[in-house]
Scaffold this motif. Structure first.
Motif, PDB file in Angstrom:
ATOM      1  N   PRO A  43       0.817  -1.225   0.000  1.00 16.76           N
ATOM      2  CA  PRO A  43       0.000   0.000   0.000  1.00 16.76           C
ATOM      3  C   PRO A  43       0.848   1.272   0.000  1.00 16.76           C
ATOM      4  N   LEU A  44       1.955   1.272   0.753  1.00 19.69           N
ATOM      5  CA  LEU A  44       2.844   2.435   0.764  1.00 19.69           C
ATOM      6  C   LEU A  44       3.501   2.637  -0.594  1.00 19.69           C
ATOM      7  N   ILE A  45       3.944   1.553  -1.199  1.00 18.51           N
ATOM      8  CA  ILE A  45       4.582   1.629  -2.517  1.00 18.51           C
ATOM      9  C   ILE A  45       3.605   2.194  -3.539  1.00 18.51           C
ATOM     10  N   SER A  46       2.359   1.758  -3.457  1.00 19.29           N
ATOM     11  CA  SER A  46       1.323   2.286  -4.356  1.00 19.29           C
ATOM     12  C   SER A  46       1.135   3.782  -4.146  1.00 19.29           C
ATOM     13  N   LYS A  47       1.147   4.204  -2.898  1.00 19.96           N
ATOM     14  CA  LYS A  47       0.999   5.628  -2.582  1.00 19.96           C
ATOM     15  C   LYS A  47       2.158   6.426  -3.166  1.00 19.96           C
ATOM     16  N   TRP A  48       3.389   5.946  -2.984  1.00 20.38           N
ATOM     17  CA  TRP A  48       4.564   6.651  -3.508  1.00 20.38           C
ATOM     18  C   TRP A  48       4.527   6.713  -5.028  1.00 20.38           C
ATOM     19  N   SER A  49       4.103   5.630  -5.650  1.00 23.22           N
ATOM     20  CA  SER A  49       4.022   5.588  -7.101  1.00 23.22           C
ATOM     21  C   SER A  49       3.098   6.678  -7.634  1.00 23.22           C
ATOM     22  N   LYS A  50       1.968   6.854  -6.965  1.00 24.01           N
ATOM     23  CA  LYS A  50       1.004   7.879  -7.386  1.00 24.01           C
ATOM     24  C   LYS A  50       1.496   9.276  -7.043  1.00 24.01           C
ATOM     25  N   THR A  51       2.102   9.430  -5.874  1.00 20.04           N
ATOM     26  CA  THR A  51       2.575  10.745  -5.436  1.00 20.04           C
ATOM     27  C   THR A  51       3.630  11.303  -6.376  1.00 20.04           C
ATOM     28  N   TYR A  52       4.568  10.463  -6.777  1.00 24.63           N
ATOM     29  CA  TYR A  52       5.693  10.920  -7.602  1.00 24.63           C
ATOM     30  C   TYR A  52       5.500  10.629  -9.088  1.00 24.63           C
ATOM     31  N   ASP A  53       4.374  10.028  -9.444  1.00 27.79           N
ATOM     32  CA  ASP A  53       4.059   9.696 -10.836  1.00 27.79           C
ATOM     33  C   ASP A  53       5.180   8.848 -11.465  1.00 27.79           C
ATOM     34  N   ILE A  54       5.593   7.837 -10.716  1.00 24.85           N
ATOM     35  CA  ILE A  54       6.597   6.895 -11.174  1.00 24.85           C
ATOM     36  C   ILE A  54       5.970   5.502 -11.157  1.00 24.85           C
ATOM     37  N   GLY A  55       5.871   4.872 -12.323  1.00 25.15           N
ATOM     38  CA  GLY A  55       5.247   3.563 -12.406  1.00 25.15           C
ATOM     39  C   GLY A  55       6.158   2.449 -11.918  1.00 25.15           C
ATOM     40  N   ILE A  56       5.578   1.267 -11.758  1.00 25.42           N
ATOM     41  CA  ILE A  56       6.335   0.052 -11.457  1.00 25.42           C
ATOM     42  C   ILE A  56       6.274  -0.808 -12.712  1.00 25.42           C
ATOM     43  N   GLN A  57       7.417  -1.026 -13.346  1.00 25.36           N
ATOM     44  CA  GLN A  57       7.451  -1.707 -14.640  1.00 25.36           C
ATOM     45  C   GLN A  57       7.645  -3.212 -14.499  1.00 25.36           C
ATOM     46  N   SER A  58       8.382  -3.632 -13.472  1.00 23.91           N
ATOM     47  CA  SER A  58       8.676  -5.052 -13.335  1.00 23.91           C
ATOM     48  C   SER A  58       8.947  -5.398 -11.877  1.00 23.91           C
ATOM     49  N   ILE A  59       8.480  -6.580 -11.478  1.00 23.53           N
ATOM     50  CA  ILE A  59       8.821  -7.168 -10.184  1.00 23.53           C
ATOM     51  C   ILE A  59       9.397  -8.544 -10.468  1.00 23.53           C
ATOM     52  N   GLY A  60      10.567  -8.840  -9.884  1.00 27.61           N
ATOM     53  CA  GLY A  60      11.216 -10.104 -10.199  1.00 27.61           C
ATOM     54  C   GLY A  60      11.709 -10.838  -8.973  1.00 27.61           C
ATOM     55  N   ARG A  61      12.036 -12.104  -9.183  1.00 22.91           N
ATOM     56  CA  ARG A  61      12.562 -12.948  -8.115  1.00 22.91           C
ATOM     57  C   ARG A  61      13.697 -13.793  -8.683  1.00 22.91           C
ATOM     58  N   TRP A  62      14.913 -13.532  -8.208  1.00 21.24           N
ATOM     59  CA  TRP A  62      16.128 -14.185  -8.692  1.00 21.24           C
ATOM     60  C   TRP A  62      16.679 -15.147  -7.636  1.00 21.24           C
ATOM     61  N   GLY A  63      17.290 -16.220  -8.102  1.00 20.23           N
ATOM     62  CA  GLY A  63      18.156 -17.032  -7.267  1.00 20.23           C
ATOM     63  C   GLY A  63      17.528 -18.181  -6.505  1.00 20.23           C
ATOM     64  N   THR A  64      16.228 -18.243  -6.420  1.00 18.47           N
ATOM     65  CA  THR A  64      15.584 -19.278  -5.609  1.00 18.47           C
ATOM     66  C   THR A  64      15.404 -20.577  -6.393  1.00 18.47           C
ATOM     67  N   ASP A  65      15.390 -21.694  -5.667  1.00 19.06           N
ATOM     68  CA  ASP A  65      15.025 -22.978  -6.265  1.00 19.06           C
ATOM     69  C   ASP A  65      13.518 -23.032  -6.462  1.00 19.06           C
TER      70      ASP A  65
END
Length: 261
Positions: A43-65
């Motif tokens: 929820p905080l990340i969503s708020k910051w994204s809207k406040t600063y007009d910066i989108g989230i383009q990708s979420i990833g997960r590296w290294g796990t089995d």
């Protein structure tokens, strides 16, 4: 194409991206990262994204089995991937990126078969949430990183994309321009990271534009295959940190922006 930056999921990252004239952030919630803390802060990340007009383009997960020694999907890791896809959907993020480990006790065919089973579950779930699934070409606990694996796995899974970083190809002695030509129509996300090889060995990952990558040809082929998504800058060198790192980031931003038409 849009230019952005890999960052930490904190407010300072959004401020930095805004100040540097970037369009988006990318978050990598990897094997040693606290996934529960990240999910709690959505929820905080969503708020910051809207406040600063910066989108989230990708979420990833590296290294796990993702697959155990018996060739079975690790259910706990599958559920974590689902949770991150949920987070991406909530944040309006269109990409989830992951890899798949190679189980040495199994044949290549068996590894491909179980990887297809795992990725099929992610694709089905992602389709419900409006999130595309891609494999990364990094070799970190991942074998789906070259032409052979793409031919078998992506050849079978028509909805599976690729997150591409030319540095991984260069360090593996592959032809990154040929890979972009042949597979660029499957790219959902691209990393911008410099690479420098000296005497046949990896020396440093300097800022893009101060390295050996042919970024002009790289971008020309991306345009030729009609790539239209994100270019995510990945500061990666321990030699370029602090004040020098900031100068290197500014150099890359200016350099890549001049290649956007």
């Amino acid at each position: 194409m849009k230019l952005g930056l890999i960052g930490s999921p904190v407010e300072e990252s959004f401020i930095k991206a805004k100040d540097k004239g970037l369009s988006f952030l990318e978050f990598c919630i990897n094997i040693n990262d606290d996934i529960d803390q990240f999910l709690e802060n959505i929820p905080l990340i969503s708020k910051w994204s809207k406040t600063y007009d910066i989108g989230i383009q990708s979420i990833g997960r590296w290294g796990t089995d993702k697959i155990d020694a018996n060739g079975e999907i690790i259910e706990k890791e599958l559920q974590k991937s689902f949770q991150l896809i949920d987070a991406a959907s909530f944040l309006g993020c269109e990409n989830f990126v992951c890899g798949c480990n190679f189980v040495k006790e199994l044949s290549y065919y068996e590894n491909c078969r179980i990887a297809i089973e795992f990725l099929s579950k992610l694709i089905e779930y992602g389709n419900e949430k409006g999130v595309k699934i891609s494999t990364y070409n990094c070799r970190w606990n991942n074998f789906i990183c070259d032409d052979m694996a793409w031919t078998v796995i992506h050849g079978y899974l028509s909805d599976l994309g690729i997150k591409y970083d030319p540095s991984h190809s260069r360090y593996a002695s592959c032809d990154y321009l040929k890979e972009i030509r042949d597979w660029g129509n499957r790219f959902n996300h691209v990393h911008i990271k410099g690479s420098l090889i000296v005497n046949g060995k990896r020396f440093d990952d300097p800022p893009a534009g101060l390295d050996q990558t042919d970024w002009h040809s790289f971008m020309a082929i991306l345009y030729a295959v009609q790539y239209k998504s994100g270019l995510s800058i990945e500061p990666h060198s321990h030699n370029w940190e602090g004040e020098l790192g900031e100068k290197g980031l500014d150099f890359t931003i200016d350099y890549i922006k001049k290649l956007l038409v």
